[in-house]
Design an enzyme around this catalytic site. Structure first.
Site, short mmCIF file in Angstrom:
data_model
loop_
_atom_site.label_atom_id
_atom_site.label_comp_id
_atom_site.label_asym_id
_atom_site.label_seq_id
_atom_site.Cartn_x
_atom_site.Cartn_y
_atom_site.Cartn_z
CG HIS A 37 -1.82 -1.18 1.33
ND1 HIS A 37 -1.36 -2.44 1.61
CD2 HIS A 37 -3.17 -1.28 1.19
CE1 HIS A 37 -2.40 -3.27 1.65
NE2 HIS A 37 -3.50 -2.59 1.40
CG HIS A 272 -5.96 1.96 -0.28
ND1 HIS A 272 -6.12 2.71 0.85
CD2 HIS A 272 -6.06 0.66 0.11
CE1 HIS A 272 -6.32 1.91 1.89
NE2 HIS A 272 -6.29 0.65 1.46
CD GLU A 436 -20.79 -5.80 24.81
OE1 GLU A 436 -21.77 -6.06 25.53
OE2 GLU A 436 -20.82 -4.99 23.85
CG HIS A 498 -29.11 -12.23 26.69
ND1 HIS A 498 -29.82 -11.65 25.67
CD2 HIS A 498 -28.66 -11.21 27.47
CE1 HIS A 498 -29.81 -10.33 25.83
NE2 HIS A 498 -29.12 -10.04 26.91
#
Length: 695
Positions: A37, A272, A436, A498
């Site tokens: 890159h 890129h 999280e 859950h």
């Protein structure tokens, strides 16, 4: 705050020579590899040059000097920018390694890898992870400085710098981490944004048009804009301004041009992720006044200028060593503790504080037992710091009486944190909020910083949100501990959203991650001991919501068998068992109950506790054959999760009692019964297996 290094004159022909040296080392390495890159190194070279030569405190001769500034290339695809800087400033990265960019066995892999290259702080590439690691590093620095610095004795005092790209700021994990960093007022975190407005496939106008400056200002960041990425004076001024902004993290938006200098590929996505091509390399060098040949040209004048970093770094480290000596004289006990935590050592005798739980048929949940262990040892493991994603009451991971890590400028009605401690960076309870993913990435950053053993906690099903960070922790071999509670369908009424099913199998699939699912309170205690002593890889503790019987270890084998991953918990007296029952976690008690029932039918069974596949698989073959004898091929495994992977322990005459569908909303004991986790069903499966074996 320490004395700042005197800056060099803002701009000169030498500066331009050095910047182009960075650019074309990157271009030539990428072209030789025919992979990489080039766009970011070409556009971001000026900002990196100013940072590395005028601000960054580091010692190339001692890459792990503890009070160095940290630099994170979050936009890890631009790795040749970092490798060029490391080589030029004098790290142990010879030009021969630059020429082997992206090749087998080189020190210059495609994306920066911690441990592969001297001076690389953390493994980056998955976008947003490096940014979040940098937040963790800044948290570690703030906590260590609050705990160990004293008036007139500042021994932990450094900055964390991070170079980010458009892709980093698009990722959700960055939003999570940036929000928390702003709340915590991490004033020594400084991010340079390579605002080139091009991604791998297109311009950002197609998908990313928000006001990034306003967004970060709303997070509570100090935001500056530099309109020309080649304006060294403006870049330097912006960096100087960040040094006086002590109550907010800083973001500098620097408008750059991807593939700068390339006549045909500048400002296009073609710059890129692919080499410029032989002809475009020639045209770019001619356009910027650089010799076309030879490749990997480094002017002597530029190299001498970059290598001044060696002398500066040695001086800065020597000055710090003197300060540490004075600190040691004034505070010998504190200095010794700091040396210990920097070295990653545990204090002598810490493990004597691990509680032993008395036999109890009613028992306690392993999440509760683990919480008791955590609090029993915390005082003797001062580097243990962590928290949960807003779930402390459920995960039992609050460190009682040890305060909250919070900005001293934040106030509540009673000026107290959730655990009763004053607002202070020295607190050891981290509050990640409902974030999280960034929790996983932040504890990674704390671990790579050093001086901490970080932990994070949430429900097992939400480990899915953290998977990229878990994978990188395993890839880097970091000493981080993840506490995952509510480990099965037994959690009950919250239902299938859950109730984890496939998560255990998914975690076990990550190389180098140690997964431990203890079956009672004493196994949970040993699991924490293993986790703290496992200093070269991450550990996931899988804990129950429901109570589990605490086994009578006078009858059954000691829980220390967990240290080997698996062990014979209960066995026949004389001779060989007719069948082996293997279980983990909450199903261990079920296996023992089934064994007792089978004994009434004169069926001789061995029960094996197998809380950690990874630890068991690393044992000598002789030991594994003792636990699971090859001649005893009839085996049943019981685990309230996906059966995937279990057949490696069962052979051709084995069965798994597991969960191969999603859970259901009902009281936990009813869900377990309906899914076949009963003594009757286990015994029926055993009888069928024994009958099948007679055919």
């Amino acid at each position: 705050m320490k004395q700042e290094r005197l800056a060099a004159p803002p701009s000169s022909e030498l500066d331009e020579l050095c910047i182009n040296t960075i650019r074309f080392l990157a271009v030539d390495a990428i072209q030789k590899a025919n992979s990489g890159h080039p766009g970011l190194p070409m556009g971001a070279a000026p900002m990196a040059y100013v940072l590395w030569t005028r601000f960054l405190r580091h010692n190339p001769a001692t890459p792990d000097w503890f009070d160095r500034d940290r630099f994170v290339l979050s936009a890890g695809h631009g790795s040749m920018l970092l490798y060029a800087l490391l080589h030029l400033t004098g790290y142990d990265l010879p030009l021969a390694e630059i020429k082997k960019f992206r090749q087998w066995g080189s020190k210059t892999p495609g994306h920066p890898e911690r441990g592969a290259t001297p001076g690389v702080e953390t493994t980056t590439g998955p976008l947003g992870q490096g940014f979040s690691n940098a937040v963790g590093m800044a948290i570690a620095e703030a906590w260590l400085s609050a705990r160990y610095n004293r008036p007139e004795h500042s021994v932990i005092d450094h900055f964390t710098y991070c170079l980010v790209g458009d892709g980093d700021l698009m990722e959700g994990v960055t939003a999570e981490a940036a929000s928390l960093a702003g709340h915590l007022r991490l004033g020594k975190l400084i991010c340079l944004y390579d605002d080139n407005r091009i991604t791998l496939s297109a311009a950002t106008d197609l998908s990313f048009t928000e006001d990034r400056a306003a967004r970060f200002a709303a997070y509570g960041w100090h935001v500056q804009t530099v309109n020309d990425g080649n304006d060294l004076i403006a870049i330097q001024a912006a960096l100087e301004a960040t040094r006086t902004e002590t109550y907010r993290p800083s973001l500098i938006l620097i408008r750059t041009h991807i593939g700068y200098g390339s006549p045909h590929k500048q400002d296009t996505f073609e710059a890129h992720g692919s080499p410029l091509g032989v002809e475009e390399v020639r045209l770019t060098k001619e356009h910027l006044g650089w010799p076309v040949e030879p490749a990997f040209h480094i002017p002597d004048e530029a190299l001498r200028h970059f290598r001044l970093a060696i002398e500066r770094g040695q001086q800065e480290e020597t000055e710090w060593s003197g300060r540490f000596t004075n600190y040691e004289r004034a505070f010998p006990e504190l200095a010794e503790e700091l040396r210990q935590v920097i070295a990653g050592e545990l204090s002598v005798g810490w493990d004597t504080l691990i509680p032993v739980f008395a036999a109890d048929p009613k028992g306690i949940a392993t999440r509760v037992a683990a919480g008791k262990v955590l609090n029993a040892i915390a005082a003797q493991v001062p580097q243990l710091i962590g928290g949960s994603a807003d779930l402390d009451p459920s995960t039992h991971t609050a460190l009682t009486g040890l305060g909250d890590f919070q900005s001293p400028t934040v106030h509540t009605d009673d000026h107290q944190g959730a655990t009763g401690g004053a607002w202070d960076y020295s607190g050891r309870n981290l509050h990640f909020g409902v974030r999280e993913h960034c929790m996983g990435a932040i504890v990674n950053g704390m671990a790579v910083h050093g001086g901490t053993i970080p932990f994070g906690a949430t429900f097992l099903t939400f480990s899915d949100y953290m998977r990229p960070a878990l994978r990188l922790a395993a890839l880097m071999g970091l000493h981080v501990i993840h506490v995952f509670t509510h480990d099965s369908i037994a959690l009950g009424e919250d239902g299938p959203t859950h109730q984890p099913v496939e998560q255990l199998a998914a975690l076990r699939a990550i190389p180098n991650l140690v997964v431990i699912r203890p079956g009672d309170a004493n196994e949970a205690a040993v699991a924490w001991q293993v986790a703290l002593e496992m200093n070269n890889r991450p550990v996931a503790l899988i804990l129950s919501r429901q109570n589990l019987p605490t086994l009578d270890r006078a009858i059954f084998a000691p829980a220390e068998g967990l240290q080997r991953g698996g062990y014979v918990l209960a066995d026949v007296t004389g001779g060989h068992p007719d069948l082996i029952i293997i279980a983990t976690g909450s199903e261990l008690a079920l296996a023992l109950a089934a064994r007792e029932k089978l004994d009434d039918h004169n069926i001789r069974t061995r029960v094996v506790s197998l809380p950690s596949w990874e630890l068991f698989d690393e044992q000598p073959q002789e030991y594994r054959d003792e636990v699971l004898p090859p001649h005893c091929g009839k085996r049943i495994a019981i685990e309230a999760g996906s059966p995937q992977g279990w057949h490696r322990y069962l052979g051709i005459q084995g069965e798994v009692i597991g969960v191969d569908r999603f859970g259901a909303s009902a009281p936990g004991e009813i869900v377990l019964r309906e899914y076949g986790f009963t003594v009757g069903n286990v015994c029926e499966c055993v009888l069928k297996l024994l009958e099948w074996g007679k055919d």
